[in-house]
Design a protein around this motif. Structure first.
Motif, PDB file in Angstrom:
ATOM      1  N   GLN A 108      -3.112   7.451  -7.112  1.00  0.00           N
ATOM      2  CA  GLN A 108      -2.808   6.198  -7.814  1.00  0.00           C
ATOM      3  C   GLN A 108      -2.599   5.048  -6.838  1.00  0.00           C
ATOM      4  N   LEU A 109      -2.007   5.342  -5.697  1.00  0.00           N
ATOM      5  CA  LEU A 109      -1.823   4.318  -4.668  1.00  0.00           C
ATOM      6  C   LEU A 109      -3.180   3.851  -4.136  1.00  0.00           C
ATOM      7  N   GLN A 110      -4.051   4.799  -3.857  1.00  0.00           N
ATOM      8  CA  GLN A 110      -5.370   4.466  -3.335  1.00  0.00           C
ATOM      9  C   GLN A 110      -6.200   3.670  -4.347  1.00  0.00           C
ATOM     10  N   ASP A 111      -6.037   4.001  -5.615  1.00  0.00           N
ATOM     11  CA  ASP A 111      -6.803   3.326  -6.669  1.00  0.00           C
ATOM     12  C   ASP A 111      -6.191   1.994  -7.086  1.00  0.00           C
TER      13      ASP A 111
ATOM     14  N   PRO B  56       0.594  -1.917   1.040  1.00  0.00           N
ATOM     15  CA  PRO B  56       2.013  -1.799   1.425  1.00  0.00           C
ATOM     16  C   PRO B  56       2.475  -0.394   1.757  1.00  0.00           C
ATOM     17  N   TYR B  57       1.845   0.611   1.178  1.00  0.00           N
ATOM     18  CA  TYR B  57       2.270   1.986   1.435  1.00  0.00           C
ATOM     19  C   TYR B  57       1.690   2.546   2.730  1.00  0.00           C
ATOM     20  N   SER B  58       0.683   1.857   3.287  1.00  0.00           N
ATOM     21  CA  SER B  58      -0.038   2.399   4.443  1.00  0.00           C
ATOM     22  C   SER B  58       0.816   2.478   5.708  1.00  0.00           C
ATOM     23  N   SER B  59       1.957   1.792   5.718  1.00  0.00           N
ATOM     24  CA  SER B  59       2.821   1.854   6.903  1.00  0.00           C
ATOM     25  C   SER B  59       3.675   3.111   6.951  1.00  0.00           C
ATOM     26  N   HIS B  60       3.773   3.823   5.827  1.00  0.00           N
ATOM     27  CA  HIS B  60       4.594   5.038   5.825  1.00  0.00           C
ATOM     28  C   HIS B  60       3.939   6.244   5.153  1.00  0.00           C
ATOM     29  N   LEU B  61       2.758   6.057   4.575  1.00  0.00           N
ATOM     30  CA  LEU B  61       2.048   7.174   3.945  1.00  0.00           C
ATOM     31  C   LEU B  61       0.604   7.214   4.440  1.00  0.00           C
TER      32      LEU B  61
ATOM     33  N   LEU C 154       9.751   1.193   2.097  1.00  0.00           N
ATOM     34  CA  LEU C 154       9.617   0.670   0.743  1.00  0.00           C
ATOM     35  C   LEU C 154      10.669  -0.406   0.487  1.00  0.00           C
ATOM     36  N   CYS C 155      11.894  -0.216   0.988  1.00  0.00           N
ATOM     37  CA  CYS C 155      12.944  -1.217   0.817  1.00  0.00           C
ATOM     38  C   CYS C 155      12.555  -2.528   1.487  1.00  0.00           C
ATOM     39  N   LYS C 156      11.979  -2.456   2.688  1.00  0.00           N
ATOM     40  CA  LYS C 156      11.533  -3.661   3.398  1.00  0.00           C
ATOM     41  C   LYS C 156      10.462  -4.396   2.588  1.00  0.00           C
TER      42      LYS C 156
ATOM     43  N   SER D 145       1.589   0.392  -6.814  1.00  0.00           N
ATOM     44  CA  SER D 145       1.637  -0.489  -5.642  1.00  0.00           C
ATOM     45  C   SER D 145       2.274   0.175  -4.425  1.00  0.00           C
ATOM     46  N   ASN D 146       3.312   0.962  -4.659  1.00  0.00           N
ATOM     47  CA  ASN D 146       4.011   1.588  -3.537  1.00  0.00           C
ATOM     48  C   ASN D 146       4.757   2.817  -4.032  1.00  0.00           C
ATOM     49  N   ALA D 147       5.108   3.686  -3.104  1.00  0.00           N
ATOM     50  CA  ALA D 147       5.849   4.909  -3.443  1.00  0.00           C
ATOM     51  C   ALA D 147       6.536   5.434  -2.202  1.00  0.00           C
TER      52      ALA D 147
END
Length: 321
Positions: A293-296, A4-9, A314-316, A300-302
């Motif tokens: 921590q996100l990669q591991d 989930p974080y891969s779209s913005h980080l 993240l809100c989406k 879940s998201n940040a």
């Protein structure tokens, strides 16, 4: 499957707060402080106008409508004023006159107003200690509300003062100032509650997302069944809105410990709801640790709250869980 974080980080560096964002945050905080101080400044001006009717300090007690102002200048707060007897109030005002206003001579009105503003500033300072966190919470709430609106989702919000759920209206300006919860429909009912003591953790959690309607949560303390049901929690997160880099590391340590308690508390129930972190002041070392921590899969998201793109993404994610 994309995380989930891969779209913005794309790296830890993306999470780091820029100098420009810190500067903008301090300016926003200063503006909010000035906004909250405005009523006290106006009160001081009114006190000055009324007090100027007195020719000498002892005449002040003869002027109608300024007793509260005199007591404030004497260092008596609003709560104490409600509890004091009339004679005690008179003694406090007389002490102010004898000790400070009489020695000021012809500038006694200036001295009075100075002491009034000093007392008000002290009271305001107490409420300002948590201002940065409140501003951050309001900013995140507004981003969440705006994202719901853009996605065409109806919502209800929980008013922290009336303790009632309110339907979305055409004018939802400033609702984030009194917001304690949000409810909307996704794959099913979704309800986000702010600052909730989660039984599985036995500590306050900044943001708790449930897979049920508000009536089943019992935020008004009429019912507690869903709060005690770990299976109804979809995600839990920590929000740190302070912008000062000097406190960034401590904020992350506090948040990281809280998130770890959440994971351990739910692990005892053989459950693993999603966890997320949103922060305004994120320094380089923190950013790298959060990204690891996100990669591991620990987190879940940040998102960095000062980055609109990250916050909306993240809100989406949160809305569509």
């Amino acid at each position: 499957m994309d995380k989930p974080y891969s779209s913005h980080l794309w790296s830890g560096k993306d999470l780091q707060t820029s100098y420009e964002a810190v500067r903008a945050g301090f300016v926003a905080l200063a503006l909010e402080k000035n906004r909250q101080a405005s009523p006290y400044v106006e009160e001081a001006r009114v006190l000055k106008v009324l007090a100027e009717k007195a020719r000498k300090p002892s005449d002040l007690v003869k002027i109608d409508g300024i007793e509260s102002g005199l007591l404030t200048a004497a260092g008596i707060g609003e709560n104490a004023q409600r509890r004091l007897l009339a004679e005690d109030k008179q003694d406090a005002i007389q002490n102010l006159i004898d000790s400070f206003l009489e020695p000021a001579g012809g500038r006694f009105v200036e001295e009075l107003v100075f002491r009034f503003r000093l007392a008000r500033a002290d009271a305001l300072g107490g409420s300002m200690r948590n201002l940065a966190g409140s501003v951050g919470e309001h900013k995140f709430s507004r981003a969440l509300i705006s994202t719901l609106s853009i996605e065409g989702k109806s919502y209800r919000w929980f008013h922290s003062k009336s303790m009632k759920w309110i339907e979305r209206s055409a004018d939802d300006s400033d609702i984030e100032l009194n917001l304690k919860g949000l409810n909307w429909q996704s794959a099913g009912p979704r309800t986000l509650i702010y600052n909730l003591t989660v039984p599985m953790v036995q500590k306050n959690v900044d943001l708790s997302l449930f897979s049920v309607a508000p009536d089943e949560i019992g935020i008004t303390k009429n019912k507690e069944s869903t709060i005690n049901n770990p299976k109804k929690y979809l995600a839990l997160g920590e929000l740190k809105g302070g912008i000062d880099p000097a406190g960034a590391d401590e904020h992350w340590k506090t948040a990281n410990s809280a998130l770890d308690r959440i994971r351990k508390g739910f692990a005892k129930q053989r459950l693993s709801p999603k966890t997320f972190f949103v922060g305004a002041a994120i320094e380089k070392s923190m950013a790298l640790e959060i990204y690891r921590q996100l990669q591991d899969g620990i987190l879940s998201n940040a998102a960095n709250l000062t980055n609109e793109s990250q916050t909306v993404s993240l809100c989406k994610w949160l809305i569509n869980l």
